[in-house]
Design an enzyme around this catalytic site. Sequence first.
Site, mmCIF file in Angstrom:
data_model
loop_
_atom_site.group_PDB
_atom_site.id
_atom_site.type_symbol
_atom_site.label_atom_id
_atom_site.label_comp_id
_atom_site.label_asym_id
_atom_site.label_seq_id
_atom_site.Cartn_x
_atom_site.Cartn_y
_atom_site.Cartn_z
ATOM 1 N N HIS A 37 -6.537 -1.371 -8.756
ATOM 2 C CA HIS A 37 -5.528 -1.811 -9.391
ATOM 3 C C HIS A 37 -4.957 -1.078 -10.697
ATOM 4 O O HIS A 37 -4.734 -1.147 -11.852
ATOM 5 C CB HIS A 37 -6.218 -2.878 -10.414
ATOM 6 C CG HIS A 37 -6.814 -3.811 -9.645
ATOM 7 N ND1 HIS A 37 -8.169 -4.510 -9.920
ATOM 8 C CD2 HIS A 37 -6.587 -4.449 -8.360
ATOM 9 C CE1 HIS A 37 -8.795 -5.239 -9.090
ATOM 10 N NE2 HIS A 37 -7.639 -5.405 -7.882
ATOM 11 N N HIS A 56 -7.113 -8.530 -11.572
ATOM 12 C CA HIS A 56 -6.675 -7.808 -10.149
ATOM 13 C C HIS A 56 -5.060 -7.896 -10.186
ATOM 14 O O HIS A 56 -4.467 -9.016 -10.893
ATOM 15 C CB HIS A 56 -7.110 -8.764 -8.834
ATOM 16 C CG HIS A 56 -8.716 -8.834 -8.752
ATOM 17 N ND1 HIS A 56 -9.309 -8.430 -7.761
ATOM 18 C CD2 HIS A 56 -9.502 -9.134 -9.504
ATOM 19 C CE1 HIS A 56 -10.424 -8.428 -7.958
ATOM 20 N NE2 HIS A 56 -10.591 -9.102 -9.147
HETATM 21 C C1 LIG Z 1 -6.471 -2.764 -0.441
HETATM 22 C C2 LIG Z 1 -5.833 -3.257 -1.686
HETATM 23 C C3 LIG Z 1 -6.525 -4.467 -2.137
HETATM 24 C C4 LIG Z 1 -6.233 -5.170 -3.412
HETATM 25 N N1 LIG Z 1 -6.454 -6.206 -3.509
HETATM 26 C C5 LIG Z 1 -5.985 -7.039 -4.723
HETATM 27 C C6 LIG Z 1 -6.235 -8.543 -4.928
HETATM 28 O O1 LIG Z 1 -7.028 -9.084 -4.291
HETATM 29 N N2 LIG Z 1 -5.523 -8.983 -5.798
HETATM 30 C C7 LIG Z 1 -4.681 -8.364 -6.831
HETATM 31 O O2 LIG Z 1 -4.104 -9.056 -7.672
HETATM 32 N N3 LIG Z 1 -4.147 -7.220 -6.529
HETATM 33 C C8 LIG Z 1 -4.873 -6.508 -5.597
HETATM 34 N N4 LIG Z 1 -4.526 -5.264 -5.232
HETATM 35 C C9 LIG Z 1 -3.712 -4.611 -6.125
HETATM 36 C C10 LIG Z 1 -2.177 -4.871 -5.951
HETATM 37 O O3 LIG Z 1 -1.962 -5.268 -4.778
HETATM 38 C C11 LIG Z 1 -1.173 -3.946 -6.461
HETATM 39 O O4 LIG Z 1 -1.580 -3.832 -7.782
HETATM 40 C C12 LIG Z 1 0.034 -4.494 -6.229
HETATM 41 O O5 LIG Z 1 0.469 -4.975 -5.316
HETATM 42 C C13 LIG Z 1 1.276 -3.261 -6.758
HETATM 43 O O6 LIG Z 1 2.552 -3.305 -6.743
HETATM 44 P P1 LIG Z 1 3.726 -2.504 -6.832
HETATM 45 O O7 LIG Z 1 4.897 -3.214 -6.483
HETATM 46 O O8 LIG Z 1 3.566 -1.781 -8.119
HETATM 47 O O9 LIG Z 1 3.283 -1.479 -5.698
HETATM 48 P P2 LIG Z 1 3.324 -1.422 -4.208
HETATM 49 O O10 LIG Z 1 3.279 -3.077 -3.886
HETATM 50 O O11 LIG Z 1 2.247 -0.646 -3.452
HETATM 51 O O12 LIG Z 1 4.745 -1.034 -3.625
HETATM 52 C C14 LIG Z 1 5.172 0.410 -3.591
HETATM 53 C C15 LIG Z 1 5.969 0.377 -2.497
HETATM 54 O O13 LIG Z 1 6.800 1.542 -2.416
HETATM 55 C C16 LIG Z 1 6.614 2.308 -1.229
HETATM 56 N N5 LIG Z 1 7.023 3.557 -1.506
HETATM 57 C C17 LIG Z 1 6.247 4.323 -2.572
HETATM 58 N N6 LIG Z 1 6.736 5.571 -2.247
HETATM 59 C C18 LIG Z 1 7.944 5.465 -1.817
HETATM 60 C C19 LIG Z 1 8.885 6.675 -1.395
HETATM 61 N N7 LIG Z 1 8.924 7.904 -1.802
HETATM 62 N N8 LIG Z 1 10.096 6.350 -0.387
HETATM 63 C C20 LIG Z 1 10.000 4.901 -0.080
HETATM 64 N N9 LIG Z 1 9.181 3.672 -0.307
HETATM 65 C C21 LIG Z 1 8.028 4.426 -1.182
HETATM 66 C C22 LIG Z 1 5.389 1.816 -0.656
HETATM 67 O O14 LIG Z 1 5.348 2.124 0.769
HETATM 68 C C23 LIG Z 1 5.148 0.560 -0.936
HETATM 69 O O15 LIG Z 1 5.738 -0.352 0.056
HETATM 70 C C24 LIG Z 1 -5.031 -4.483 -4.124
HETATM 71 C C25 LIG Z 1 -4.527 -3.381 -3.652
HETATM 72 C C26 LIG Z 1 -4.879 -2.794 -2.452
HETATM 73 C C27 LIG Z 1 -4.236 -1.492 -2.129
#
Ligand SMILES: Cc1cc2nc3c(=O)[nH]c(=O)nc-3n(C[C@H](O)[C@H](O)[C@H](O)COP(=O)(O)OP(=O)(O)OC[C@H]3O[C@@H](n4cnc5c(N)ncnc54)[C@H](O)[C@@H]3O)c2cc1C
Length: 590
Positions: A524, A568
């Site tokens: 997280h 989470h």
């Molecule tokens: C295995 C796992 C289990 C989890 N379990 C939970 C849970 O049960 N409940 C919960 O609330 N949270 C959970 N989390 C945490 C939660 O999913 C994340 O905190 C949240 O989804 C993050 O969102 P975000 O938009 O910040 O990043 P992300 O959703 O990771 O999005 C970032 C995106 O940018 C893309 N990207 C990155 N760099 C580049 C680049 N240079 N060029 C193009 N694209 C790029 C990535 O591929 C990705 O698609 C979990 C996370 C993981 C990995």
Amino acid sequence: MFLRLAVVVGLASVGLCATYGTIKDIPNIKWDFIIAGGGTAGSVLASRLTENPSFNVLVIEAGPTNEGVEESIIPGLMPRAALSRYDWNFTTVPQEGLNGNSITFQRGHILGGSSSVNGMVYTRGPASDYERLARVSGDDGWSWENIQSYLKKNEKLEPPADNHDVDGEFDPAVHSLTGKVAVTLPNNLNPALDAAILQASKELGGDFQLTPDMNSGKPLGLGWLQLTIGHNGTRSSSATSYLDSQTKARKNLHIVTDTFVTRVLKTPGTKGLTIRSVEIRSPDTSDTVVLTASKEVIVAGGTIGTPHILLHSGIGDQRDLKMLNIETVLHNPSVGKNFTDHPAFFLPFSLAPNSIDLGPWVNLNTDPALQAQALELWNTNRTGPYLEPTPTHHLAFLRLPDNSSIIKQFGDLSSGQESAHIEIMLGVSGGTYIAVPIVVSPTSRGSITIGSNNPFDNPLIDPGYYTSKFDILAIREGIKSAVQFSEAPVWKNVITGLVGPLANATTDAEIDTTIRNNTLSGLHPVGTSAMSPKNASWGVVDPDLLVKHVSGLRIVDASVLPYIPCAHAQVPVYVVAERAADMIMRKWHA
Ligand SMILES: Cc1cc2nc3c(=O)[nH]c(=O)nc-3n(C[C@H](O)[C@H](O)[C@H](O)COP(=O)(O)OP(=O)(O)OC[C@H]3O[C@@H](n4cnc5c(N)ncnc54)[C@H](O)[C@@H]3O)c2cc1C
Ligand SMILES: *[C@@H]1O[C@H](CO)[C@@H](O)[C@H](O)[C@H]1NC(C)=O
Ligand SMILES: *[C@@H]1O[C@H](CO)[C@@H](O)[C@H](O)[C@H]1NC(C)=O
Ligand SMILES: *[C@@H]1O[C@H](CO)[C@@H](O)[C@H](O)[C@H]1NC(C)=O
Ligand SMILES: *[C@@H]1O[C@H](CO)[C@@H](O)[C@H](O)[C@H]1NC(C)=O
Ligand SMILES: *[C@@H]1O[C@H](CO)[C@@H](O)[C@H](O)[C@H]1NC(C)=O
Ligand SMILES: *[C@@H]1O[C@H](CO)[C@@H](O)[C@H](O)[C@H]1NC(C)=O
Ligand SMILES: *[C@@H]1O[C@H](CO)[C@@H](O)[C@H](O)[C@H]1NC(C)=O
Ligand SMILES: *[C@@H]1O[C@H](CO)[C@@H](O)[C@H](O)[C@H]1NC(C)=O
């Protein structure tokens, strides 16, 4: 059965969306907004911004599409996404606090980002977390009261797939039926275990008292889990919900997958420091294309991806950039700093044979015949154990007592009296009862840095686990609480004792080493592009998420949260993204 699923998924999406798999297919359009990263937050923005048909929006995602990906669609197959093409396959740098060990650090590499591969736990966190965000950022728009509309726009509560009576397991008054992301209560897959956990809660009371709903803003106590899964037994991710077929049918939405954002660039012909251009590359070619947005570039690469992009763009600490021969575009030492994550520890306990009925799926993880059967059930009528990711149905959120020596020594680092220091996940796996204590108010801070000027090299991920003494003391308290829960009268003759590495550790030094050698990421992370008040001497973005000292560039993802939620992280990210979309729509309203 694989085929059947492929057909169902295929039909739902046939020929609707402007989704491209390579750079050369991107049409030559005047983009209003370019979103770097089609993850959890990026997909929300793509959906909300294209509600205005005059906005042309391009989403650039490094990973492949989520469509037809069984590991993402079927909740029970979630563990298979780890170390697959849907994962960035990151590893931390050696962790001083983990005896020099490195650990894996999963992140979604797929449309929908981490919401397409996560554990689907739905937790909003305590109201006081949002009050703290409002206070620290100087923007009351982030307060618990003021984010309620975004929770409503995000959540769509649905009955569990098995339609069993969930009365009393949650408080309907605090839920929304009208948002995008489906949320359900767990299915009745393990009634004996559920009953025993509730009985233990009753017997112990106190910290483990049943809470009416852990998403009411007051999470303390033991509560029923809620999951981002639909009534149809499929994962509800940012991609399936916000980028549904209706949204994807919009002519103004364009998505390019399998394409890497290498940098954001100063836009030629603009005044001051205006950054509305992105440099993109296909990982398997040396083709480099620069695209410019007329309104904004929004970076949504996540807590690891976003600082990675900024640093390669010359936005960061100039001393570090200089050493890598990267020209500094904007000196800001906060970029990549204050990385904060939850450390977690798996605590398995053995069960006396036949002392509790764990149902027919006990050996699911190891028995391929059971796995085939589970898949068949999921495919035919959405029944069976694959309706859920892991057999966890309850979480407990606990506080260290005010008079504990740890609080006396370090102060209270949670966001308030109704926030927690410790979370414990409870469930079974392979016939073993598992408790997972997690430090949800950690004080250790780490960083994301880069080790070269090649954007395709992985960043250096340093979570800094247990570099602050509070965190190691707190996980030990969490372990004690988990053991205390396992000693409730109901477990007599059922739980026979601790197993796993901690079982044989007796001296303090052995316990300490065992904890440090077996700690995992809670997955997280936040904080690497932190929000701070306008004019603050630290931080990366203002409370409206625009990058400080730059025009045209915004950051919307988990990286902007200055403090890690006691939750989470996906719901806080959805809140950030929904409010950001609202702010962007207001700003550019014609
Ligand atoms: C295995 C796992 C289990 C989890 N379990 C939970 C849970 O049960 N409940 C919960 O609330 N949270 C959970 N989390 C945490 C939660 O999913 C994340 O905190 C949240 O989804 C993050 O969102 P975000 O938009 O910040 O990043 P992300 O959703 O990771 O999005 C970032 C995106 O940018 C893309 N990207 C990155 N760099 C580049 C680049 N240079 N060029 C193009 N694209 C790029 C990535 O591929 C990705 O698609 C979990 C996370 C993981 C990995
Ligand atoms: C992660 O590792 C797996 C297994 O080695 C590999 O198949 C996959 O392509 C890797 N993911 C990425 C994004 O490179
Ligand atoms: C399942 O339900 C979710 C949430 O209601 C919806 O977004 C999704 O399209 C549905 N999927 C299928 C395959 O029916
Ligand atoms: C880290 O965050 C704290 C606030 O929690 C802030 O005071 C400090 O300046 C930040 N550090 C950097 C390098 O941004
Ligand atoms: C689902 O299908 C299985 C296998 O065909 C069957 O045994 C079971 O009764 C069905 N369950 C429901 C609820 O329809
Ligand atoms: C803290 O207070 C509780 C109840 O008031 C008491 O039982 C406990 O012994 C106290 N603990 C310490 C470390 O003082
Ligand atoms: C703990 O010790 C017992 C008895 O010596 C041994 O059987 C068991 O394998 C040990 N467990 C671990 C996890 O080391
Ligand atoms: C802990 O990890 C270190 C570093 O990998 C290793 O040398 C040591 O043997 C481990 N100790 C235990 C008890 O696992
Ligand atoms: C920030 O600084 C500017 C110029 O110094 C000033 O006009 C403005 O009021 C300040 N804003 C805040 C929120 O303090």
